[in-house]
Write an enzyme that holds these catalytic residues in place. Structure first.
Site, PDB file in Angstrom:
ATOM      1  N   GLU A   1      37.912  45.903  33.786  1.00  0.00           N
ATOM      2  CA  GLU A   1      37.757  45.814  32.322  1.00  0.00           C
ATOM      3  C   GLU A   1      38.432  46.967  31.579  1.00  0.00           C
ATOM      4  OE1 GLU A   1      33.627  45.206  31.285  1.00  0.00           O
ATOM      5  OE2 GLU A   1      33.579  43.234  32.229  1.00  0.00           O
TER       6      GLU A   1
ATOM      7  N   GLU B   1      33.429  37.953  37.226  1.00  0.00           N
ATOM      8  CA  GLU B   1      32.122  38.238  36.613  1.00  0.00           C
ATOM      9  C   GLU B   1      31.757  37.044  35.741  1.00  0.00           C
ATOM     10  OE1 GLU B   1      31.187  41.988  34.739  1.00  0.00           O
ATOM     11  OE2 GLU B   1      32.566  43.081  36.060  1.00  0.00           O
TER      12      GLU B   1
END
Length: 508
Positions: free
Chosen positions: A178, A296
């Site tokens: 991320e 995720e």
């Protein structure tokens, strides 16, 4: 006066129309040094059911029952400040560090070697992430050498001295986590990250050209840079990586019908991400196909108190964090998200349910005590167990539902898998309607002579029922006695807010 029956949803199941293979890596999970996922989750040496290495045997057994294929480690946000060297060598000499991502303290009792040992016991493929937040190329190369070179170098011999004679052979590596997120330690813009990821990929491939590398995509479809981030990052890395990560979470804000449309929103994200990947492929005139690692995904009620991290001078070890308690409706959503991932198996080559134990997880534990299955455990375990062979492209005709800002989507979400070797086809069907039952009417004549061997539905009159340590079995997937085949048609009643699995055996 006769009341009208449930609305009908029609599908056609034909093995001639395929999407792609059922990929075992679709059924991955995620273990991060966050809350109680590691400590008192997978690892608790003082627990009565711990093995000689300190791993909870009850959690290992539940992990195997869940049908997990890969496990991503050690993060997540945690990895962007992680020094992997802290977690190897004699446990008593490992430094205790602050974890800035979750405002906690990590004793480093569990590290790379412990995770590799746990993965072998759980029967899962490890998926390792490297720190491209506070660290970079050299540290990634060092970790790869430590993990995968059998011997004869400084770091491989260090691993051997630490008890692992052979390399771990880890194939899948995430190039950071991320990195587009301002919350990320070492957050970077797209060009800065893209160049670092490209350099790291080149170096890692000099050690092992056969690695499967995952570049960071956007942290979610609502990121203001989504799309542009992918364009810039892939412009730097396209020929060097195999997959781009996708992350997406879903929350019930009080509108049940809106919550039940999560799979539709995931599908839209996948479609958009594919278009961004393929744009770069076209511009580069590349013959290579980069695909998606949806590493995720889950229901996460992140606005609730469970997700509030410690503050100030409070830096606890393994605090209670993100311990969502899931409802039947949440489980139906999770089942639908898996249906969506399978439907997109042509481009989604790997996925990781976040996370495995205690932290937004299907498995829960008490320190020193019991473990139990959350509602979300059941659709995941059954789909992993029975989806095999090939994913089929279904023709679907369904009533529409609307909820919140999501309008006019199909009430029925379905996918089918076909395994000629086993002589079995499986239909996974979700009724996304919050209020109305559906009659499933499936044309299955193309499968030949088939019969129902098992039909299970997960639903409850109270869609907000939750499992607990004291009662995790009152609501379980139960037999759906309405499922039957006659004249090449499969019919079944699907209650509102339900997930169903119907297994069909093909007679010789």
């Amino acid at each position: 006066m006769t009341q009208p029956g449930p609305a009908a949803a029609k599908i056609t199941v034909d093995p001639s129309f395929t999407v792609g293979p059922v990929r075992r890596r679709t059924f991955g999970a995620f273990v991060e040094h966050l809350g109680r996922c590691v400590y008192t989750g997978i690892f608790e040496p003082g627990h009565p059911d711990a093995d000689v290495d300190g791993f909870r045997k009850d959690v290992l057994e539940l992990t195997r029952e869940l049908g997990v294929s890969t496990v991503r480690y050690p993060g997540g946000n945690f990895v962007s400040g992680y020094r992997w060297e802290d977690g190897v060598g004699p446990a008593g000499r490992r430094p205790v560090r602050l974890d800035l991502a979750w405002h906690s303290t990590d004793p480093n009792t569990v590290g790379v070697d412990e995770f590799a040992k746990w993965s072998a016991k759980a029967g899962v493929e490890p998926m390792m992430a490297v720190n491209l937040g506070t660290r970079g190329l050299q540290e990634a190369l060092d970790l790869l050498e430590y993990c995968n070179i059998d011997g004869g170098t400084a770091l491989s011999e260090q691993r051997r001295a630490n008890g692992a004679a052979d390399g771990y052979g880890i194939r899948m590596w995430c190039l950071g986590n991320e990195m587009d997120g301002p919350w990320q330690i070492g957050h970077k813009d797209a060009l800065e990250y893209g160049r670092l990821a490209a350099d790291t990929a080149r170096g890692m491939r000099m050690i092992d050209p056969g690695l499967e590398l995952v570049a960071c995509g956007s942290s979610g479809p609502t990121m203001p840079t989504f799309g542009e981030w992918e364009r810039v990052v892939l412009s730097e890395t396209y020929e060097l990586v195999d997959l781009v990560s996708a992350h997406q979470y879903f929350e019930d804000f009080g509108d049940l019908q809106e919550h039940l449309t999560a799979g539709h929103r995931m599908e839209a994200f996948i479609r958009d991400l594919v278009s961004h990947i393929d744009h770069v492929k076209s511009v580069k005139k590349s013959t290579k196909q980069v695909n998606i690692s949806f590493d995720e995904w889950n229901v996460w009620h992140m606005s609730r108190d469970e997700s509030k991290v410690p503050t100030g001078n409070d830096w606890p070890v393994a605090p209670v964090l993100l311990e969502d308690t899931y409802t039947v409706a949440d489980a139906v959503v999770v089942g639908d998200l898996l249906v969506t991932l399978l439907r997109n198996t042509g481009r989604v080559h790997s996925a990781s349910l976040a996370q495995l134990v205690n932290v937004i997880a299907p498995i829960m534990t008490e320190p020193g005590g019991r473990s139990w299955k959350q509602t979300t455990f059941h659709p995941f375990a059954l789909t992993s167990r029975h989806a095999s062979g090939t994913v089929l492209q279904l023709a679907v005709e369904s009533p529409l539902v609307s909820g919140g800002t999501t309008a006019d989507i199909a009430a029925l979400s379905a996918v089918a898998t076909f395994d000629a070797e086993k002589g079995e086809a499986v239909v996974f069907a979700v009724n996304r309607s919050a209020t109305d039952a559906l009659t499933l009417d499936a044309a299955v004549a193309a499968l030949g002579n088939v019969r129902v061997v098992e039909a299970l539905t997960y639903a409850n009159k109270d869609p907000y029922w939750q499992a607990s340590a004291d009662d995790s079995t009152s609501v379980l997937p139960s037999e759906n006695g309405t499922a039957r085949v006659a004249g090449g048609q499969l019919t079944a009643e699907l209650p509102a807010v339900s997930w169903s699995m119907i297994r069909l055996a093909m007679d010789a």
